[in-house]
Write a protein that holds these residues in place. Sequence first.
Motif, PDB file in Angstrom:
ATOM      1  N   MET A   1       0.838  -1.205   0.000  1.00  0.00           N
ATOM      2  CA  MET A   1       0.000   0.000   0.000  1.00  0.00           C
ATOM      3  C   MET A   1       0.862   1.239   0.000  1.00  0.00           C
ATOM      4  N   ASP A   2       1.936   1.222   0.746  1.00  0.00           N
ATOM      5  CA  ASP A   2       2.833   2.385   0.800  1.00  0.00           C
ATOM      6  C   ASP A   2       3.485   2.629  -0.551  1.00  0.00           C
ATOM      7  N   THR A   7       3.920   5.828  -5.453  1.00  0.00           N
ATOM      8  CA  THR A   7       3.844   5.921  -6.919  1.00  0.00           C
ATOM      9  C   THR A   7       2.901   7.038  -7.343  1.00  0.00           C
ATOM     10  N   ILE A   8       1.761   7.102  -6.695  1.00  0.00           N
ATOM     11  CA  ILE A   8       0.783   8.158  -7.030  1.00  0.00           C
ATOM     12  C   ILE A   8       1.359   9.533  -6.747  1.00  0.00           C
ATOM     13  N   LEU A  13       3.669  14.714  -8.516  1.00  0.00           N
ATOM     14  CA  LEU A  13       4.789  15.664  -8.529  1.00  0.00           C
ATOM     15  C   LEU A  13       5.338  15.846  -9.936  1.00  0.00           C
ATOM     16  N   ALA A  14       5.405  14.733 -10.693  1.00  0.00           N
ATOM     17  CA  ALA A  14       5.900  14.832 -12.059  1.00  0.00           C
ATOM     18  C   ALA A  14       4.969  15.689 -12.916  1.00  0.00           C
ATOM     19  N   GLY A  15       3.656  15.489 -12.701  1.00  0.00           N
ATOM     20  CA  GLY A  15       2.684  16.298 -13.475  1.00  0.00           C
ATOM     21  C   GLY A  15       2.799  17.766 -13.135  1.00  0.00           C
ATOM     22  N   CYS A  16       2.975  18.048 -11.833  1.00  0.00           N
ATOM     23  CA  CYS A  16       3.125  19.457 -11.434  1.00  0.00           C
ATOM     24  C   CYS A  16       4.386  20.071 -12.025  1.00  0.00           C
TER      25      CYS A  16
END
Length: 238
Positions: A1-2, A7-8, A13-16
Amino acid sequence: MDNRTNTIAGWVLAGCGAALGLSIVGGMIFHDGPPEKFGFPIEAAEETGAAGAAEVPIATLLATADVAKGAEVFKKCAACHTITQGGPNGIGPNLYATMGEAIAQGKAGFAFSDALKSKGGKWDFEQMSAWLTSPRKFAPGTKMTFAGIGNGQDRANVIAYLNAQGSNLPLPAAPAAGAAPTPGPAPASEGPAGAPANPGGKADPTTDDLANKATPATGAPSVDPAAAVRGAKEDAKK
């Protein structure tokens, strides 16, 4: 889960970061700021044709005016005016027998504007032509909102129609085409080389008139040198 959470978060962060980079690049290409020039230049249309031509006198246009065509032009006025004998006033006054009447008077007590009342005079052909060309220019402050009839022949036609409705004034004489200007007084005659002639009509004296041509009086001494020498010799012999 972590791991999934990480990953999300990484994708967010990559999208930002990508959005931030695109914003910076876009700002460099499409920079914001006041325009160098406000608006767009609009070139004025060149005035040609009738605008630069001399206005034809209304008397000239009335010579070829057509009453039937004037009735068609008058349809523009029918929304505000009646023209039948005894017709009622509407937004504007009844126009029967208007030509030749006093300006802004009568018409069964129609409430004319003070601007038109102040004009004075009568509705002759010149006044009516000026009024129909531009009511606001003819009487600044008039209540009439009609823009006017710019075409001179249309204006002459509707004036001829108005005149035929109860007025029947004689049409003005058209000015003669190419009439020569009235000659002024004839200039005084001149002598040779442009000099003014002797007003008395006598010839100017010449240098020949100044020579002494009179015959010497009897007993006067001779002016001939040879005669003087002969006289001296005769005196010596005595």
